[in-house]
Design a protein around this motif. Structure first.
Motif, mmCIF file in Angstrom:
data_model
loop_
_atom_site.group_PDB
_atom_site.id
_atom_site.type_symbol
_atom_site.label_atom_id
_atom_site.label_comp_id
_atom_site.label_asym_id
_atom_site.label_seq_id
_atom_site.Cartn_x
_atom_site.Cartn_y
_atom_site.Cartn_z
ATOM 1 N N ILE A 89 -28.509 3.504 59.159
ATOM 2 C CA ILE A 89 -29.436 3.866 58.166
ATOM 3 C C ILE A 89 -28.764 3.709 56.483
ATOM 4 O O ILE A 89 -29.528 3.267 55.836
ATOM 5 C CB ILE A 89 -29.816 5.493 58.345
ATOM 6 N N TYR A 90 -27.530 4.217 56.560
ATOM 7 C CA TYR A 90 -26.926 4.176 55.272
ATOM 8 C C TYR A 90 -26.662 2.684 54.750
ATOM 9 O O TYR A 90 -27.008 2.495 53.667
ATOM 10 C CB TYR A 90 -25.446 4.906 55.346
ATOM 11 N N LEU A 91 -26.134 1.814 55.737
ATOM 12 C CA LEU A 91 -25.630 0.708 55.061
ATOM 13 C C LEU A 91 -27.095 -0.207 54.956
ATOM 14 O O LEU A 91 -27.352 -0.998 53.819
ATOM 15 C CB LEU A 91 -25.219 -0.017 56.479
ATOM 16 N N GLY A 92 -28.007 -0.027 55.888
ATOM 17 C CA GLY A 92 -29.296 -0.728 55.752
ATOM 18 C C GLY A 92 -30.051 -0.069 54.360
ATOM 19 O O GLY A 92 -30.750 -0.897 53.626
ATOM 20 N N GLY A 93 -30.099 1.036 54.144
ATOM 21 C CA GLY A 93 -30.733 1.835 53.013
ATOM 22 C C GLY A 93 -30.319 1.526 51.677
ATOM 23 O O GLY A 93 -31.043 1.287 50.666
ATOM 24 N N VAL A 94 -28.718 1.112 51.437
ATOM 25 C CA VAL A 94 -28.288 0.959 50.154
ATOM 26 C C VAL A 94 -28.574 -0.554 49.962
ATOM 27 O O VAL A 94 -28.910 -0.828 48.694
ATOM 28 C CB VAL A 94 -26.693 0.903 50.540
ATOM 29 N N TYR A 95 -28.786 -1.500 50.953
ATOM 30 C CA TYR A 95 -29.257 -2.804 50.705
ATOM 31 C C TYR A 95 -30.771 -2.795 50.479
ATOM 32 O O TYR A 95 -31.211 -3.653 49.610
ATOM 33 C CB TYR A 95 -29.016 -3.756 52.005
ATOM 34 N N GLY A 96 -31.400 -2.015 51.130
ATOM 35 C CA GLY A 96 -32.826 -2.092 51.045
ATOM 36 C C GLY A 96 -33.443 -1.698 49.701
ATOM 37 O O GLY A 96 -34.480 -2.446 49.003
ATOM 38 N N GLY A 97 -32.699 -0.991 48.949
ATOM 39 C CA GLY A 97 -33.181 -0.558 47.549
ATOM 40 C C GLY A 97 -32.996 -1.892 46.621
ATOM 41 O O GLY A 97 -33.862 -1.925 45.667
ATOM 42 N N SER A 98 -32.587 -2.979 46.929
ATOM 43 C CA SER A 98 -32.450 -4.088 46.363
ATOM 44 C C SER A 98 -33.927 -4.846 46.311
ATOM 45 O O SER A 98 -34.199 -5.742 45.257
ATOM 46 C CB SER A 98 -31.434 -5.278 46.576
ATOM 47 N N ARG A 99 -34.640 -4.713 47.486
ATOM 48 C CA ARG A 99 -36.004 -5.199 47.467
ATOM 49 C C ARG A 99 -36.888 -4.892 46.411
ATOM 50 O O ARG A 99 -37.588 -5.410 45.734
ATOM 51 C CB ARG A 99 -36.706 -4.830 48.981
ATOM 52 N N ALA A 100 -36.759 -3.516 46.061
ATOM 53 C CA ALA A 100 -37.967 -3.000 45.007
ATOM 54 C C ALA A 100 -37.335 -3.308 43.638
ATOM 55 O O ALA A 100 -38.016 -3.693 42.834
ATOM 56 C CB ALA A 100 -37.911 -1.481 44.985
ATOM 57 N N SER A 101 -35.865 -3.533 43.665
ATOM 58 C CA SER A 101 -35.513 -3.947 42.255
ATOM 59 C C SER A 101 -35.776 -5.508 42.050
ATOM 60 O O SER A 101 -36.247 -5.665 40.960
ATOM 61 C CB SER A 101 -33.865 -4.147 42.241
ATOM 62 N N ILE A 102 -35.801 -6.318 43.087
ATOM 63 C CA ILE A 102 -36.157 -7.662 42.646
ATOM 64 C C ILE A 102 -37.842 -7.926 42.716
ATOM 65 O O ILE A 102 -37.994 -8.679 41.699
ATOM 66 C CB ILE A 102 -35.713 -8.608 43.836
ATOM 67 N N LEU A 103 -38.369 -7.203 43.477
ATOM 68 C CA LEU A 103 -40.058 -7.542 43.353
ATOM 69 C C LEU A 103 -40.724 -6.629 42.444
ATOM 70 O O LEU A 103 -41.715 -7.354 41.918
ATOM 71 C CB LEU A 103 -40.518 -7.265 44.704
ATOM 72 N N LEU A 104 -40.154 -5.564 42.101
ATOM 73 C CA LEU A 104 -40.819 -4.725 41.300
ATOM 74 C C LEU A 104 -40.249 -4.129 40.109
ATOM 75 O O LEU A 104 -40.704 -3.442 39.348
ATOM 76 C CB LEU A 104 -41.226 -3.291 42.074
ATOM 77 N N ASN A 105 -39.114 -4.509 39.856
ATOM 78 C CA ASN A 105 -38.168 -4.176 38.828
ATOM 79 C C ASN A 105 -37.767 -2.427 38.674
ATOM 80 O O ASN A 105 -37.784 -1.869 37.900
ATOM 81 C CB ASN A 105 -38.699 -4.645 37.503
ATOM 82 N N ILE A 106 -37.981 -1.984 40.195
ATOM 83 C CA ILE A 106 -37.662 -0.607 40.171
ATOM 84 C C ILE A 106 -36.349 -0.370 41.052
ATOM 85 O O ILE A 106 -36.604 -0.533 42.318
ATOM 86 C CB ILE A 106 -38.653 0.059 40.729
ATOM 87 N N PRO A 107 -35.162 -0.060 40.465
ATOM 88 C CA PRO A 107 -33.936 -0.184 41.385
ATOM 89 C C PRO A 107 -34.183 1.106 42.324
ATOM 90 O O PRO A 107 -34.338 2.431 42.011
ATOM 91 C CB PRO A 107 -32.737 0.596 40.113
ATOM 92 N N GLY A 108 -33.961 0.900 43.440
ATOM 93 C CA GLY A 108 -33.976 1.984 44.826
ATOM 94 C C GLY A 108 -32.693 2.991 44.189
ATOM 95 O O GLY A 108 -33.040 4.118 44.980
ATOM 96 N N GLY A 109 -31.492 2.785 43.516
ATOM 97 C CA GLY A 109 -30.731 3.724 43.146
ATOM 98 C C GLY A 109 -29.871 3.037 42.070
ATOM 99 O O GLY A 109 -30.145 1.961 41.696
ATOM 100 N N PRO A 110 -28.663 3.687 41.675
ATOM 101 C CA PRO A 110 -27.845 3.065 40.836
ATOM 102 C C PRO A 110 -27.070 2.040 41.090
ATOM 103 O O PRO A 110 -26.951 1.451 40.257
ATOM 104 C CB PRO A 110 -26.825 4.388 40.537
ATOM 105 N N ALA A 111 -26.976 1.765 42.235
ATOM 106 C CA ALA A 111 -26.312 0.583 42.739
ATOM 107 C C ALA A 111 -27.132 -0.624 42.691
ATOM 108 O O ALA A 111 -26.748 -1.729 42.514
ATOM 109 C CB ALA A 111 -25.806 0.714 44.245
#
Length: 301
Positions: free
Chosen positions: A65-87
């Motif tokens: 969950i942790y590994l996938g979730g940290v990466y998954g935040g990049s999807r919203a960053s790329i597609l919506l310009n909404i960072p899923g977290g500071p990373a």
């Protein structure tokens, strides 16, 4: 050596743990991709459900969950310009412009591959550094070290397995996620707003956080209209609390004496080196330094 390899491969050879790693990574990717839902929130909720589970199963699922979730935040960053977290702030600065050019799939694919490579490097560092860090735990006895070693090998093996699933699941959903940018704004924006409100409220269960979120959203809108870069503002918000806390701690260690506080930057070689690097960074951005570097001199009046 055989015992170490056995502990490392526990999550690889047990079908149940293998399934847990796959489910955790898959769920983490899609949870992290939802604006307003963070990986920290997902792991916190998961701990309450897995509290009475066997240790190995709970650990493997949480690692996925942790590994996938940290990466998954990049999807919203790329597609919506909404960072899923500071990373994911840096990802939004580069990935979103690429998505606006119609190359969202390329941006997601590059992010997936680089995330997997970075994950393997981080896991290798963890495996190497963990024994060194454990030497500082002088109060531990032989039994505690045995348990920590077994736990660490299981964790490293689970992270490696989750990283492989990350590559598989991350690349398999590119076309589906790339369709998000084609969704009409009249449908997409209300969904983003609802998810953002839910995420802002769920952090502290405080309605005031929602108002702060809306206020900063309006501020960001005007910053964008007038050409201000939002990236430095976000960076300041992330580093500001760290600077404030570190300043208070340094002042307390200096007995709240400003003179002793400033002398610490001179007497400590590490602080002096960082201060000089900071000073050089600031000076190098001035017009005087740029003219000096280019060899141009201002003409006399």
């Amino acid at each position: 050596m055989n015992d170490a390899l056995q502990y490392f491969l526990i999550s690889w050879t047990d079908p149940k743990l293998l399934m847990m790693a796959a489910i955790g990574t898959f769920a983490g990717i899609y949870i992290g991709a939802i604006p307003g839902l963070s990986v920290t929130m997902a792991v916190s909720i998961l701990i309450s459900f897995t509290f009475k589970w066997p240790v190995n199963e709970a650990l493997v699922l949480i690692a996925g969950i942790y590994l996938g979730g940290v990466y998954g935040g990049s999807r919203a960053s790329i597609l919506l310009n909404i960072p899923g977290g500071p990373a994911q702030i840096a990802t939004s600065l580069d990935g979103y412009p690429i998505a606006k050019r119609g190359e969202a799939g390329l941006a997601i694919g590059l992010t997936t591959v680089v995330s997997v490579i970075g994950g393997f490097i981080a896991i290798a560092v963890l495996a190497i550094a963990a024994p060194v860090v454990s030497e500082f735990a002088l109060t531990f006895g032989p039994r505690e070290y045995l348990l920590l070693a077994a736990w660490g090998l299981l964790l490293v093996g689970s992270l490696v397995l989750a990283n492989i699933f990350l590559l598989i699941f991350g690349l398999s959903g590119i076309k589906l996620f790339a369709k998000v940018v084609e969704t009409p704004k009249r449908i997409l924006l209300p969904i983003i707003l609802v998810l953002s409100v839910v995420g802002a409220y769920s952090i502290n269960n405080n309605p005031m956080d929602v108002y702060w979120m809306l206020g900063f959203g309006v501020l960001g809108y005007f910053l964008k209209i007038y050409g201000f870069q939002v990236g430095p503002v976000i960076l300041g918000m992330v580093l500001g609390p760290l600077m404030d806390r570190s300043y208070r701690q340094a002042m307390l260690s200096a007995g709240e004496n400003p003179g002793e506080f400033l002398m610490g930057f001179v007497t400590s070689p590490l602080s002096a080196g960082i201060a000089l690097a900071l000073l050089f960074t600031i000076v190098s951005q001035t017009q005087w330094w740029k003219r000096r570097r280019s060899g141009h001199r201002p003409l006399p009046a």
